[in-house]
Design a protein around this motif. Structure first.
Motif, PDB file in Angstrom:
ATOM      1  N   THR A   1      -5.448   0.553  -7.987  1.00 23.41           N
ATOM      2  CA  THR A   1      -5.313   1.916  -8.500  1.00 23.41           C
ATOM      3  C   THR A   1      -6.164   2.080  -9.752  1.00 23.41           C
ATOM      4  O   THR A   1      -6.861   3.088  -9.919  1.00 23.41           O
ATOM      5  CB  THR A   1      -3.841   2.233  -8.805  1.00 23.41           C
ATOM      6  OG1 THR A   1      -3.097   2.101  -7.596  1.00 23.41           O
ATOM      7  CG2 THR A   1      -3.674   3.637  -9.370  1.00 23.41           C
TER       8      THR A   1
ATOM      9  N   ARG B   1      -9.842   2.294  -8.714  1.00 21.87           N
ATOM     10  CA  ARG B   1     -10.194   3.622  -8.182  1.00 21.87           C
ATOM     11  C   ARG B   1     -10.337   4.649  -9.302  1.00 21.87           C
ATOM     12  O   ARG B   1     -11.270   5.460  -9.295  1.00 21.87           O
ATOM     13  CB  ARG B   1      -9.159   4.087  -7.161  1.00 21.87           C
ATOM     14  CG  ARG B   1      -9.261   3.401  -5.817  1.00 21.87           C
ATOM     15  CD  ARG B   1      -8.388   4.063  -4.764  1.00 21.87           C
ATOM     16  NE  ARG B   1      -6.979   4.104  -5.122  1.00 21.87           N
ATOM     17  CZ  ARG B   1      -6.105   3.133  -4.867  1.00 21.87           C
ATOM     18  NH1 ARG B   1      -6.495   2.038  -4.260  1.00 21.87           N
ATOM     19  NH2 ARG B   1      -4.840   3.268  -5.219  1.00 21.87           N
TER      20      ARG B   1
ATOM     21  N   ARG C   1     -13.797   6.731 -10.315  1.00 21.66           N
ATOM     22  CA  ARG C   1     -13.861   8.201 -10.469  1.00 21.66           C
ATOM     23  C   ARG C   1     -14.430   8.580 -11.828  1.00 21.66           C
ATOM     24  O   ARG C   1     -15.248   9.495 -11.938  1.00 21.66           O
ATOM     25  CB  ARG C   1     -12.477   8.810 -10.281  1.00 21.66           C
ATOM     26  CG  ARG C   1     -12.097   9.020  -8.828  1.00 21.66           C
ATOM     27  CD  ARG C   1     -10.863   9.894  -8.673  1.00 21.66           C
ATOM     28  NE  ARG C   1      -9.671   9.354  -9.321  1.00 21.66           N
ATOM     29  CZ  ARG C   1      -8.835   8.480  -8.772  1.00 21.66           C
ATOM     30  NH1 ARG C   1      -9.061   8.026  -7.558  1.00 21.66           N
ATOM     31  NH2 ARG C   1      -7.781   8.058  -9.418  1.00 21.66           N
TER      32      ARG C   1
END
Length: 111
Positions: free
Chosen positions: A94, A97, A101
């Motif tokens: 998580t 990711r 981004r």
């Protein structure tokens, strides 16, 4: 010797355990090794240089010291996720990711 890490915790908006992690005094033992990402993320520093980020600790260090545009939703989300991963409260995938981004938003993710 006990080190006062409250300034780090205050600046980063993080818990004491993450502040201890930054200073190499993390008490979580194996949490550090389990945070290694499956594949490092490469960031463009300039047209000829890049940096490889392999875990949440590297990511938060880069976010706080060398990020080109501090602030914004993706930057804040990546910072929170990486700090959470350091604390063992967020899955490292998580955090990865969220970091990707933020790197895309900042225009520094190496293709």
């Amino acid at each position: 010797m006990k080190v006062d890490l409250s300034p780090i915790a205050e600046i980063c908006g993080t818990s004491g355990s993450a502040a201890y992690f930054f200073c190499g005094q993390h008490a979580g033992g194996d949490k550090m090794s389990s945070d290694l990402w499956d594949k490092p993320i490469e960031l463009m520093i300039d047209s000829d240089h890049f940096r490889s980020v392999a875990n949440s600790r590297d990511a938060i260090a880069y976010l706080m010291s060398s990020w080109p545009t501090k602030g914004g939703k993706s930057f804040s989300a990546a910072r929170r996720a990486c700090l959470g991963a350091i604390d063992g409260k967020v899955d490292s995938a998580t955090a990865k990711r969220a970091f990707i981004r933020a790197a895309m938003e900042a225009g520094i993710l190496r293709p």
